[in-house]
Design a protein around this motif. Structure first.
Motif, PDB file in Angstrom:
ATOM      1  N   GLY A   9     -23.556  -2.751 -10.675  1.00  7.36           N
ATOM      2  CA  GLY A   9     -23.771  -3.534  -9.469  1.00  7.36           C
ATOM      3  C   GLY A   9     -22.777  -4.668  -9.290  1.00  7.36           C
ATOM      4  O   GLY A   9     -22.842  -5.394  -8.300  1.00  7.36           O
ATOM      5  N   ARG A  10     -21.859  -4.826 -10.196  1.00 11.55           N
ATOM      6  CA  ARG A  10     -20.875  -5.911 -10.124  1.00 11.55           C
ATOM      7  C   ARG A  10     -19.535  -5.407  -9.597  1.00 11.55           C
ATOM      8  O   ARG A  10     -19.196  -4.240  -9.740  1.00 11.55           O
ATOM      9  CB  ARG A  10     -20.638  -6.498 -11.515  1.00 11.55           C
ATOM     10  CG  ARG A  10     -21.863  -7.007 -12.189  1.00 11.55           C
ATOM     11  CD  ARG A  10     -22.000  -8.470 -11.969  1.00 11.55           C
ATOM     12  NE  ARG A  10     -23.143  -9.008 -12.658  1.00 11.55           N
ATOM     13  CZ  ARG A  10     -23.114 -10.099 -13.374  1.00 11.55           C
ATOM     14  NH1 ARG A  10     -21.992 -10.772 -13.510  1.00 11.55           N
ATOM     15  NH2 ARG A  10     -24.220 -10.544 -13.926  1.00 11.55           N
ATOM     16  N   ILE A  11     -18.780  -6.323  -9.036  1.00  8.55           N
ATOM     17  CA  ILE A  11     -17.423  -6.035  -8.573  1.00  8.55           C
ATOM     18  C   ILE A  11     -16.470  -6.340  -9.722  1.00  8.55           C
ATOM     19  O   ILE A  11     -16.563  -7.394 -10.357  1.00  8.55           O
ATOM     20  CB  ILE A  11     -17.057  -6.907  -7.356  1.00  8.55           C
ATOM     21  CG1 ILE A  11     -18.062  -6.684  -6.222  1.00  8.55           C
ATOM     22  CG2 ILE A  11     -15.630  -6.632  -6.899  1.00  8.55           C
ATOM     23  CD1 ILE A  11     -18.041  -5.317  -5.619  1.00  8.55           C
ATOM     24  N   VAL A  12     -15.534  -5.421  -9.981  1.00  6.86           N
ATOM     25  CA  VAL A  12     -14.588  -5.577 -11.090  1.00  6.86           C
ATOM     26  C   VAL A  12     -13.183  -5.228 -10.625  1.00  6.86           C
ATOM     27  O   VAL A  12     -12.985  -4.620  -9.566  1.00  6.86           O
ATOM     28  CB  VAL A  12     -14.967  -4.669 -12.293  1.00  6.86           C
ATOM     29  CG1 VAL A  12     -16.316  -5.047 -12.853  1.00  6.86           C
ATOM     30  CG2 VAL A  12     -14.941  -3.201 -11.911  1.00  6.86           C
ATOM     31  N   ARG A  13     -12.226  -5.635 -11.427  1.00  8.79           N
ATOM     32  CA  ARG A  13     -10.819  -5.235 -11.253  1.00  8.79           C
ATOM     33  C   ARG A  13     -10.376  -4.545 -12.528  1.00  8.79           C
ATOM     34  O   ARG A  13     -10.851  -4.857 -13.612  1.00  8.79           O
ATOM     35  CB  ARG A  13      -9.923  -6.446 -11.027  1.00  8.79           C
ATOM     36  CG  ARG A  13     -10.112  -7.103  -9.700  1.00  8.79           C
ATOM     37  CD  ARG A  13      -9.035  -8.158  -9.494  1.00  8.79           C
ATOM     38  NE  ARG A  13      -9.287  -8.907  -8.302  1.00  8.79           N
ATOM     39  CZ  ARG A  13      -8.824  -8.553  -7.101  1.00  8.79           C
ATOM     40  NH1 ARG A  13      -8.095  -7.487  -6.985  1.00  8.79           N
ATOM     41  NH2 ARG A  13      -9.111  -9.279  -6.057  1.00  8.79           N
ATOM     42  N   LEU A  14      -9.428  -3.638 -12.392  1.00 14.15           N
ATOM     43  CA  LEU A  14      -8.849  -3.001 -13.564  1.00 14.15           C
ATOM     44  C   LEU A  14      -7.774  -3.893 -14.156  1.00 14.15           C
ATOM     45  O   LEU A  14      -7.045  -4.557 -13.405  1.00 14.15           O
ATOM     46  CB  LEU A  14      -8.216  -1.658 -13.196  1.00 14.15           C
ATOM     47  CG  LEU A  14      -9.151  -0.546 -12.786  1.00 14.15           C
ATOM     48  CD1 LEU A  14      -8.334   0.687 -12.413  1.00 14.15           C
ATOM     49  CD2 LEU A  14     -10.123  -0.209 -13.881  1.00 14.15           C
ATOM     50  N   LYS A  15      -7.661  -3.879 -15.463  1.00 15.40           N
ATOM     51  CA  LYS A  15      -6.551  -4.571 -16.098  1.00 15.40           C
ATOM     52  C   LYS A  15      -5.266  -3.836 -15.740  1.00 15.40           C
ATOM     53  O   LYS A  15      -5.276  -2.647 -15.432  1.00 15.40           O
ATOM     54  CB  LYS A  15      -6.736  -4.600 -17.612  1.00 15.40           C
ATOM     55  CG  LYS A  15      -7.873  -5.507 -18.042  1.00 15.40           C
ATOM     56  CD  LYS A  15      -7.979  -5.564 -19.534  1.00 15.40           C
ATOM     57  CE  LYS A  15      -9.118  -6.488 -19.950  1.00 15.40           C
ATOM     58  NZ  LYS A  15      -9.302  -6.504 -21.410  1.00 15.40           N
ATOM     59  N   GLN A  16      -4.165  -4.552 -15.771  1.00 13.58           N
ATOM     60  CA  GLN A  16      -2.894  -3.997 -15.299  1.00 13.58           C
ATOM     61  C   GLN A  16      -2.489  -2.721 -16.046  1.00 13.58           C
ATOM     62  O   GLN A  16      -2.065  -1.760 -15.437  1.00 13.58           O
ATOM     63  CB  GLN A  16      -1.786  -5.048 -15.410  1.00 13.58           C
ATOM     64  CG  GLN A  16      -0.511  -4.640 -14.727  1.00 13.58           C
ATOM     65  CD  GLN A  16      -0.680  -4.448 -13.233  1.00 13.58           C
ATOM     66  OE1 GLN A  16      -1.489  -5.111 -12.584  1.00 13.58           O
ATOM     67  NE2 GLN A  16       0.078  -3.529 -12.677  1.00 13.58           N
ATOM     68  N   ARG A  17      -2.661  -2.710 -17.365  1.00 15.24           N
ATOM     69  CA  ARG A  17      -2.233  -1.515 -18.115  1.00 15.24           C
ATOM     70  C   ARG A  17      -3.112  -0.316 -17.787  1.00 15.24           C
ATOM     71  O   ARG A  17      -2.646   0.815 -17.727  1.00 15.24           O
ATOM     72  CB  ARG A  17      -2.199  -1.788 -19.606  1.00 15.24           C
ATOM     73  CG  ARG A  17      -3.512  -1.878 -20.273  1.00 15.24           C
ATOM     74  CD  ARG A  17      -3.400  -2.146 -21.764  1.00 15.24           C
ATOM     75  NE  ARG A  17      -4.528  -2.917 -22.192  1.00 15.24           N
ATOM     76  CZ  ARG A  17      -5.702  -2.363 -22.510  1.00 15.24           C
ATOM     77  NH1 ARG A  17      -5.832  -1.078 -22.508  1.00 15.24           N
ATOM     78  NH2 ARG A  17      -6.715  -3.117 -22.842  1.00 15.24           N
ATOM     79  N   ALA A  18      -4.393  -0.535 -17.524  1.00 15.24           N
ATOM     80  CA  ALA A  18      -5.288   0.557 -17.138  1.00 15.24           C
ATOM     81  C   ALA A  18      -4.933   1.075 -15.750  1.00 15.24           C
ATOM     82  O   ALA A  18      -4.931   2.281 -15.506  1.00 15.24           O
ATOM     83  CB  ALA A  18      -6.735   0.090 -17.170  1.00 15.24           C
ATOM     84  N   LEU A  19      -4.610   0.173 -14.852  1.00 20.13           N
ATOM     85  CA  LEU A  19      -4.204   0.559 -13.503  1.00 20.13           C
ATOM     86  C   LEU A  19      -2.924   1.391 -13.543  1.00 20.13           C
ATOM     87  O   LEU A  19      -2.824   2.430 -12.885  1.00 20.13           O
ATOM     88  CB  LEU A  19      -4.012  -0.687 -12.641  1.00 20.13           C
ATOM     89  CG  LEU A  19      -3.718  -0.475 -11.177  1.00 20.13           C
ATOM     90  CD1 LEU A  19      -4.894   0.186 -10.490  1.00 20.13           C
ATOM     91  CD2 LEU A  19      -3.408  -1.813 -10.514  1.00 20.13           C
ATOM     92  N   GLU A  20      -1.965   0.970 -14.333  1.00 22.53           N
ATOM     93  CA  GLU A  20      -0.712   1.722 -14.449  1.00 22.53           C
ATOM     94  C   GLU A  20      -0.939   3.077 -15.101  1.00 22.53           C
ATOM     95  O   GLU A  20      -0.319   4.065 -14.714  1.00 22.53           O
ATOM     96  CB  GLU A  20       0.316   0.921 -15.254  1.00 22.53           C
ATOM     97  CG  GLU A  20       0.788  -0.339 -14.557  1.00 22.53           C
ATOM     98  CD  GLU A  20       1.453  -0.053 -13.228  1.00 22.53           C
ATOM     99  OE1 GLU A  20       2.168   0.961 -13.113  1.00 22.53           O
ATOM    100  OE2 GLU A  20       1.255  -0.857 -12.301  1.00 22.53           O
ATOM    101  N   ARG A  21      -1.822   3.146 -16.084  1.00 22.76           N
ATOM    102  CA  ARG A  21      -2.114   4.415 -16.751  1.00 22.76           C
ATOM    103  C   ARG A  21      -2.733   5.407 -15.770  1.00 22.76           C
ATOM    104  O   ARG A  21      -2.369   6.581 -15.743  1.00 22.76           O
ATOM    105  CB  ARG A  21      -3.048   4.181 -17.931  1.00 22.76           C
ATOM    106  CG  ARG A  21      -3.323   5.430 -18.743  1.00 22.76           C
ATOM    107  CD  ARG A  21      -4.183   5.155 -19.966  1.00 22.76           C
ATOM    108  NE  ARG A  21      -5.503   4.641 -19.589  1.00 22.76           N
ATOM    109  CZ  ARG A  21      -5.995   3.479 -19.969  1.00 22.76           C
ATOM    110  NH1 ARG A  21      -5.293   2.683 -20.755  1.00 22.76           N
ATOM    111  NH2 ARG A  21      -7.185   3.087 -19.582  1.00 22.76           N
ATOM    112  N   ILE A  22      -3.645   4.931 -14.939  1.00 27.78           N
ATOM    113  CA  ILE A  22      -4.282   5.810 -13.964  1.00 27.78           C
ATOM    114  C   ILE A  22      -3.296   6.207 -12.869  1.00 27.78           C
ATOM    115  O   ILE A  22      -3.271   7.356 -12.444  1.00 27.78           O
ATOM    116  CB  ILE A  22      -5.547   5.147 -13.387  1.00 27.78           C
ATOM    117  CG1 ILE A  22      -6.604   5.056 -14.480  1.00 27.78           C
ATOM    118  CG2 ILE A  22      -6.076   5.915 -12.201  1.00 27.78           C
ATOM    119  CD1 ILE A  22      -7.829   4.290 -14.095  1.00 27.78           C
TER     120      ILE A  22
END
Length: 68
Positions: A9-22
């Motif tokens: 139920g919370r809003i989150v952001r991905l960490k930069q390395r996870a975002l780049e990996r995806i």
């Protein structure tokens, strides 16, 4: 599992390395610019969070996100 339940139920952001990996896997994010997701559920078998953002669905571990 209670640790993961606090993210539902919370809003989150991905960490930069996870975002780049995806992005590198080319599964998603071809046109997705906003790094903001809602944690909707927990995959209890794999201990991963199921998140939705815009019209995208991703599953990530808790170490790859930051609460907003």
């Amino acid at each position: 599992m209670q640790k993961l339940e606090r993210y539902v139920g919370r809003i989150v952001r991905l960490k930069q390395r996870a975002l780049e990996r995806i992005k590198g896997s080319k599964r998603i994010f071809v046109d997705h610019e906003d790094n903001c997701f809602l944690v909707a559920a927990i995959d209890r078998q794999m201990s991963r969070l199921i998140c939705y953002g815009a019209n995208r669905r991703i599953d990530v571990c808790a170490a790859d996100i930051v609460l907003i």
